[in-house]
Design a protein around this motif. Structure first.
Motif, PDB file in Angstrom:
ATOM      1  N   SER A 170      -6.556   1.923  26.266  1.00 26.05           N
ATOM      2  CA  SER A 170      -6.228   1.765  24.853  1.00 26.05           C
ATOM      3  C   SER A 170      -6.843   0.499  24.261  1.00 26.05           C
ATOM      4  O   SER A 170      -7.227   0.467  23.084  1.00 26.05           O
ATOM      5  CB  SER A 170      -4.716   1.759  24.671  1.00 26.05           C
ATOM      6  OG  SER A 170      -4.135   0.647  25.342  1.00 26.05           O
ATOM      7  N   SER A 171      -6.946  -0.554  25.092  1.00 27.19           N
ATOM      8  CA  SER A 171      -7.552  -1.797  24.611  1.00 27.19           C
ATOM      9  C   SER A 171      -9.042  -1.612  24.324  1.00 27.19           C
ATOM     10  O   SER A 171      -9.568  -2.129  23.325  1.00 27.19           O
ATOM     11  CB  SER A 171      -7.355  -2.911  25.633  1.00 27.19           C
ATOM     12  OG  SER A 171      -5.981  -3.175  25.830  1.00 27.19           O
ATOM     13  N   GLN A 191       0.802   9.147  26.958  1.00 24.06           N
ATOM     14  CA  GLN A 191      -0.573   8.688  27.025  1.00 24.06           C
ATOM     15  C   GLN A 191      -0.999   8.145  25.670  1.00 24.06           C
ATOM     16  O   GLN A 191      -0.590   8.662  24.637  1.00 24.06           O
ATOM     17  CB  GLN A 191      -1.532   9.832  27.425  1.00 24.06           C
ATOM     18  CG  GLN A 191      -1.283  10.365  28.842  1.00 24.06           C
ATOM     19  CD  GLN A 191      -2.274  11.466  29.175  1.00 24.06           C
ATOM     20  OE1 GLN A 191      -3.040  11.894  28.324  1.00 24.06           O
ATOM     21  NE2 GLN A 191      -2.234  11.930  30.419  1.00 24.06           N
ATOM     22  N   GLU A 198       1.097   2.580  24.425  1.00 21.96           N
ATOM     23  CA  GLU A 198       1.055   1.600  25.511  1.00 21.96           C
ATOM     24  C   GLU A 198      -0.224   0.790  25.388  1.00 21.96           C
ATOM     25  O   GLU A 198      -1.229   1.266  24.860  1.00 21.96           O
ATOM     26  CB  GLU A 198       1.125   2.287  26.873  1.00 21.96           C
ATOM     27  CG  GLU A 198      -0.003   3.287  27.103  1.00 21.96           C
ATOM     28  CD  GLU A 198       0.108   3.996  28.439  1.00 21.96           C
ATOM     29  OE1 GLU A 198       0.937   3.550  29.246  1.00 21.96           O
ATOM     30  OE2 GLU A 198      -0.620   4.972  28.656  1.00 21.96           O
ATOM     31  N   VAL A 199      -0.137  -0.423  25.886  1.00 24.08           N
ATOM     32  CA  VAL A 199      -1.296  -1.309  25.881  1.00 24.08           C
ATOM     33  C   VAL A 199      -1.810  -1.392  27.305  1.00 24.08           C
ATOM     34  O   VAL A 199      -1.197  -2.040  28.174  1.00 24.08           O
ATOM     35  CB  VAL A 199      -0.930  -2.705  25.348  1.00 24.08           C
ATOM     36  CG1 VAL A 199      -2.157  -3.606  25.369  1.00 24.08           C
ATOM     37  CG2 VAL A 199      -0.361  -2.616  23.950  1.00 24.08           C
ATOM     38  N   ASP A 200      -2.890  -0.705  27.569  1.00 21.71           N
ATOM     39  CA  ASP A 200      -3.516  -0.757  28.885  1.00 21.71           C
ATOM     40  C   ASP A 200      -5.018  -0.909  28.707  1.00 21.71           C
ATOM     41  O   ASP A 200      -5.518  -1.133  27.582  1.00 21.71           O
ATOM     42  CB  ASP A 200      -3.178   0.492  29.700  1.00 21.71           C
ATOM     43  CG  ASP A 200      -3.577   1.777  28.970  1.00 21.71           C
ATOM     44  OD1 ASP A 200      -4.317   1.687  27.965  1.00 21.71           O
ATOM     45  OD2 ASP A 200      -3.151   2.869  29.401  1.00 21.71           O
ATOM     46  N   GLU A 201      -5.751  -0.777  29.778  1.00 22.25           N
ATOM     47  CA  GLU A 201      -7.195  -0.996  29.713  1.00 22.25           C
ATOM     48  C   GLU A 201      -7.867   0.027  28.801  1.00 22.25           C
ATOM     49  O   GLU A 201      -8.721  -0.318  27.970  1.00 22.25           O
ATOM     50  CB  GLU A 201      -7.799  -0.917  31.115  1.00 22.25           C
ATOM     51  CG  GLU A 201      -9.299  -1.188  31.139  1.00 22.25           C
ATOM     52  CD  GLU A 201      -9.865  -1.149  32.551  1.00 22.25           C
ATOM     53  OE1 GLU A 201     -11.100  -1.249  32.686  1.00 22.25           O
ATOM     54  OE2 GLU A 201      -9.081  -1.019  33.503  1.00 22.25           O
TER      55      GLU A 201
END
Length: 393
Positions: free
Chosen positions: A152-153, A99, A147-150
């Motif tokens: 984390s962005s 995560q 990870e680059v997801d919604e």
């Protein structure tokens, strides 16, 4: 002496205490939430958190040198980026880090943003130029290393906005301080120019008297040898007075000081006229109105104009028998007129005394005129509004 303007000590203490409370609260939240004990990330996060704490707490409490602050911030940013790289490698190798929230704590980005503000505010130029991009990268990239997801962005975007605000506030304070220093330097330069004008006025006034006394002594030496001693005594006194005035002004220039040793009100003008010696001429003085209540800046400008006018009479008014200084003071205006009945001959140079005084008078909102009198001699007139439009030294 002019000193740099600084924020009140109480204000600095309050800001420092607020930042320390903020950092302490963030650290307590991390400890309570257990983020520093996460599996696979605990040691890395503790290392980056400790590096940030080791620099940011002293930076807030202690005013270290700008170079040490800037390069220490560079070191913290590099440690944070190295830890982010380590977390990324661990996640790629099948670690339990699954995560984005496992990759960062609350304290570290808060400390980095505080350090970003402090470094932008008072770091050395070279170190700050290197530290600011590294600190911004360390703050923004940490949420994205796993990870680059919604989610984390969004976290990265929020951190970018807050870090941008911290950077902008620090740079704003730095620019304001730089502007203040430039203004103080400009004031010092104006004061030095004022000293230079005073130096010209005093030296010209005294030296012209010395020259005239020497010429008079030479003229009467053959007929009245006993008068030479009196002339030499007066030359000695005038020269000593000129040297004293010059030492005082040069000393003030070296110390960037603004000593005000002049007599209050118009006493200096009265003393100037009373001490003026024109061979074969009588110098009179009259005043009307509340002259003793004249503001110091206006009185000083009147003194300089009277001194320059009397000096010019000494040098250029041949066969002068009478010179008169008249001072008129009202609630809203002061007027000074200096007249003589001599025959003025053109001088070899243009002169800078009255020209410089015209500039100063115009800046104060007044006028200064000089020219032949209505019947004979020369006429100098100064008119000033009260209060002056610009405060003069």
């Amino acid at each position: 002496m002019l000193r740099p303007l600084r924020a009140p000590a109480a204000g600095r203490f309050a800001v420092g205490a607020l930042l320390l409370c903020l950092l302490g609260a963030a650290l307590l939240i991390d400890i309570d939430a257990g983020t520093l004990r996460g599996q696979g990330a605990g040691v890395t996060l503790i290392l980056s958190t400790a590096a940030a704490a080791a620099v940011v707490f002293p930076a807030v409490v202690i005013r270290s040198s700008p170079a040490v602050l800037a390069w220490a911030a560079c070191g913290v940013a590099l440690v944070s980026l190295a830890c982010s790289l380590g977390l990324r490698v661990a996640a790629s190798g099948g670690s339990v880090l699954d995560q984005a929230s496992d990759a960062y704590t609350l304290f570290e980005p808060t400390a980095l943003m505080v350090l970003l503000h402090v470094t932008a505010r008072r770091g050395s130029p070279a170190g700050t130029a290197v530290a600011l991009p590294l600190l911004m990268a360390a703050v923004i990239l940490r949420p994205l290393v796993i990870e680059v997801d919604e989610g984390s962005s969004v976290v990265a975007l929020v951190l970018t906005l807050v870090a941008g605000g911290a950077l902008a506030s620090g740079l704003t304070v730095r620019l304001v301080a730089a502007s203040r220093r430039q203004r103080e330097e400009r004031i010092r330069l104006e004061q030095r120019l004022g000293f230079a004008r005073d130096l010209h006025d005093f030296v010209a006034h005294h030296i012209s008297g010395i020259v005239l006394q020497a010429q008079g002594a030479r003229a009467v030496a053959a007929r009245k040898p006993q008068a030479v001693g009196d002339a030499l005594e007066l030359i000695e006194a005038t020269g000593a007075e000129a040297l004293t005035a010059m030492r005082r002004m040069v000393g003030a220039l070296r110390e960037d000081a603004v000593p005000d040793t002049r007599a209050p009100g118009t006493d200096a003008v009265r003393a100037l006229v009373a001490g003026c010696r024109l061979p074969g001429a009588r110098v009179g003085f009259t005043e009307t109105g509340p002259a003793d209540g004249l503001p110091a800046d206006a009185a000083h400008l009147v003194e300089r104009v009277v001194m320059e006018a009397l000096t010019n009479i000494r040098k250029h008014a041949h066969d002068c028998t009478t010179a008169h200084v008249r001072l008129d003071v009202s609630r809203r205006r002061v007027t000074a007129r200096i007249t003589d009945d001599g025959h003025h001959r053109p001088s070899g140079g243009t002169g800078y005394g009255l020209r410089g005084l015209r500039e100063v008078t115009a800046a104060a909102g007044g006028t200064l005129t000089a020219g032949p009198g209505p019947e004979a001699g020369w006429h100098v007139a100064l008119e000033l509004p009260l209060p002056l439009r610009q405060v003069l030294r």
